[in-house]
Scaffold this active site. Sequence first.
Site, PDB file in Angstrom:
ATOM      1  N   ILE A  12       0.852  -1.204   0.000  1.00 42.83           N
ATOM      2  CA  ILE A  12       0.000   0.000   0.000  1.00 42.83           C
ATOM      3  C   ILE A  12       0.879   1.243   0.000  1.00 42.83           C
ATOM      4  O   ILE A  12       0.590   2.226  -0.689  1.00 42.83           O
ATOM      5  CB  ILE A  12      -0.954  -0.013   1.218  1.00 42.83           C
ATOM      6  CG1 ILE A  12      -1.921  -1.195   1.089  1.00 42.83           C
ATOM      7  CG2 ILE A  12      -1.714   1.302   1.342  1.00 42.83           C
ATOM      8  CD1 ILE A  12      -2.803  -1.433   2.301  1.00 42.83           C
ATOM      9  N   TYR A 184      -4.553 -10.317  14.941  1.00 44.26           N
ATOM     10  CA  TYR A 184      -4.317  -9.150  14.087  1.00 44.26           C
ATOM     11  C   TYR A 184      -5.437  -8.119  14.277  1.00 44.26           C
ATOM     12  O   TYR A 184      -5.184  -6.919  14.446  1.00 44.26           O
ATOM     13  CB  TYR A 184      -4.252  -9.609  12.624  1.00 44.26           C
ATOM     14  CG  TYR A 184      -4.296  -8.493  11.623  1.00 44.26           C
ATOM     15  CD1 TYR A 184      -3.241  -7.594  11.504  1.00 44.26           C
ATOM     16  CD2 TYR A 184      -5.399  -8.330  10.785  1.00 44.26           C
ATOM     17  CE1 TYR A 184      -3.285  -6.564  10.571  1.00 44.26           C
ATOM     18  CE2 TYR A 184      -5.447  -7.311   9.854  1.00 44.26           C
ATOM     19  CZ  TYR A 184      -4.393  -6.431   9.754  1.00 44.26           C
ATOM     20  OH  TYR A 184      -4.439  -5.410   8.848  1.00 44.26           O
TER      21      TYR A 184
HETATM   22  C1  UD1 Z   1      -7.875  -9.377   4.625  1.00 44.13           C
HETATM   23  C2  UD1 Z   1      -6.448  -8.995   4.929  1.00 44.13           C
HETATM   24  C3  UD1 Z   1      -6.366  -8.290   6.236  1.00 44.13           C
HETATM   25  C4  UD1 Z   1      -7.310  -7.110   6.192  1.00 44.13           C
HETATM   26  C5  UD1 Z   1      -8.719  -7.575   5.865  1.00 44.13           C
HETATM   27  C6  UD1 Z   1      -9.657  -6.398   5.703  1.00 44.13           C
HETATM   28  C7  UD1 Z   1      -4.660 -10.387   4.040  1.00 44.13           C
HETATM   29  C8  UD1 Z   1      -3.877 -11.646   4.205  1.00 44.13           C
HETATM   30  N1  UD1 Z   1      -5.616 -10.190   4.949  1.00 44.13           N
HETATM   31  O1  UD1 Z   1      -8.341 -10.339   5.575  1.00 44.13           O
HETATM   32  O2  UD1 Z   1      -5.037  -7.857   6.462  1.00 44.13           O
HETATM   33  O3  UD1 Z   1      -7.283  -6.476   7.409  1.00 44.13           O
HETATM   34  O4  UD1 Z   1      -8.704  -8.265   4.636  1.00 44.13           O
HETATM   35  O5  UD1 Z   1     -10.949  -6.814   5.389  1.00 44.13           O
HETATM   36  O6  UD1 Z   1      -4.426  -9.602   3.142  1.00 44.13           O
HETATM   37  N2  UD1 Z   1      -9.234 -17.987   1.305  1.00 44.13           N
HETATM   38  C9  UD1 Z   1      -9.387 -19.040   0.421  1.00 44.13           C
HETATM   39  N3  UD1 Z   1      -8.261 -19.663  -0.051  1.00 44.13           N
HETATM   40  C10 UD1 Z   1      -7.001 -19.279   0.316  1.00 44.13           C
HETATM   41  C11 UD1 Z   1      -6.854 -18.200   1.233  1.00 44.13           C
HETATM   42  C12 UD1 Z   1      -7.999 -17.568   1.691  1.00 44.13           C
HETATM   43  O7  UD1 Z   1     -10.499 -19.411   0.057  1.00 44.13           O
HETATM   44  O8  UD1 Z   1      -6.031 -19.891  -0.165  1.00 44.13           O
HETATM   45  C13 UD1 Z   1     -10.449 -17.313   1.816  1.00 44.13           C
HETATM   46  C14 UD1 Z   1     -10.471 -17.180   3.325  1.00 44.13           C
HETATM   47  O9  UD1 Z   1     -11.034 -18.309   3.938  1.00 44.13           O
HETATM   48  C15 UD1 Z   1     -11.341 -15.953   3.513  1.00 44.13           C
HETATM   49  C16 UD1 Z   1     -11.090 -15.127   2.249  1.00 44.13           C
HETATM   50  O10 UD1 Z   1     -10.467 -15.996   1.312  1.00 44.13           O
HETATM   51  O11 UD1 Z   1     -12.701 -16.308   3.540  1.00 44.13           O
HETATM   52  C17 UD1 Z   1     -10.216 -13.918   2.461  1.00 44.13           C
HETATM   53  O12 UD1 Z   1      -9.012 -14.310   3.075  1.00 44.13           O
HETATM   54  P1  UD1 Z   1      -7.746 -13.318   3.189  1.00 44.13           P
HETATM   55  O13 UD1 Z   1      -7.310 -12.824   1.881  1.00 44.13           O
HETATM   56  O14 UD1 Z   1      -6.737 -14.003   4.046  1.00 44.13           O
HETATM   57  O15 UD1 Z   1      -8.331 -12.020   3.849  1.00 44.13           O
HETATM   58  P2  UD1 Z   1      -9.192 -11.590   5.082  1.00 44.13           P
HETATM   59  O16 UD1 Z   1      -9.178 -12.580   6.180  1.00 44.13           O
HETATM   60  O17 UD1 Z   1     -10.509 -11.173   4.518  1.00 44.13           O
END
Ligand code: UD1
Length: 347
Positions: A12, A184
């Site tokens: 960012i 976090y």
């Molecule tokens: C993300 C951010 C977090 C931020 C938040 C704001 C990251 C790692 N996390 O959290 O810092 O504060 O948004 O809303 O950038 N998933 C899959 N497959 C995967 C990985 C994840 O299906 O391989 C799913 C997870 O179960 C989840 C969704 O994708 O439901 C989002 O996951 P993730 O990108 O880790 O983000 P957030 O937990 O939403």
Amino acid sequence: MRIVVTGGAGFIGTALLRALAATSREVVVLDSLRPDVHRDGGLAASARLSSLGVRLVVADVRDRSAVLAQVEGADAVVHLAAKVGLGVDLDDMDDYVSSNSLGTATVLRACHTAGVERVVQASSMVVYGEGAYECAQHGPVAPAPRTRDRLARGEFDPGCPVCGADLDPALVDEDAVLDPRNTYAATKVAQEQLGAVWARETGGSCTSLRLHNVYGPGMPRDTPYAGVAAIFWSAARRGTAPQVFEDGGQRRDFVHVDDVAAAFVAALQSPEPGHAAYNVGSGVVHTIGELAAELSSLAGGPPPEVTGAYRLGDVRHITASSERAAHGLGWRGAVALRDGLRDLAFS
Ligand code: UD1
């Protein structure tokens, strides 16, 4: 005008520096080039910053004298430095608290000592926990965290805490009760509260931007802290199927990093007394399954695989209203997801 950007060598931060380069501000970046983020030792980030004509001071935000030396004489501080993502397991707990909570306290204390009156910091939508829901019978409700048993049975959607019925996800606004569900998230709540204390005690102005899921070119990839768009894209371009957790129906708002940078610039231009928090999202909700399908199709690879796997710290749906930012900061997201994903894919 002199601005210090902590964590400015990150994803960012880099977009923000580009946005600030268009203005006539002097920008100094303070960044520790954490090895879990900058796996090349910070070489690429240092080269990027120097091409933007920005001075990089390699120091940790917990290093009180290094922070003070940089914020002396600054007009504003943008505090982005943080350990992000959901984390791997509870072994990460103390590092999150130290990096994010102690880091913020150190930055705010330095601002107080140096007489800096303006701070804009990155918070997160995760401060809301499970977000807002409506029960047809009981109206707005706040479901408890999903249990391991429930998730293992494949019951991913939280039920009404009163009658157990299915719920409709709604948009969270800034007045919602904060309810962090992982380490976090807890540190981001603490960060906001420290900002509010600092603003009250000093008479300064602190704005916390509650960022939704940020994506775009330069996203961290191949680290345990990578966001889902980067994980899916890495899989898709290797020719493998993105692994979708749960049933893929999780709802998120994906906001392009250039829009996020514009939100920080808008916040810098709109100081308000005390502490203010704004949701920063595109305003358009998508499911994780839709995101995976879009990235698979962009890569021309196999379709996503819905695995039913889950992470206990994940929330099911988190979608916010960013209307307050439109009125208070004059900011709205401009990049549509499809265009933004092309940008990610072809950068
Ligand atoms: C993300 C951010 C977090 C931020 C938040 C704001 C990251 C790692 N996390 O959290 O810092 O504060 O948004 O809303 O950038 N998933 C899959 N497959 C995967 C990985 C994840 O299906 O391989 C799913 C997870 O179960 C989840 C969704 O994708 O439901 C989002 O996951 P993730 O990108 O880790 O983000 P957030 O937990 O939403």
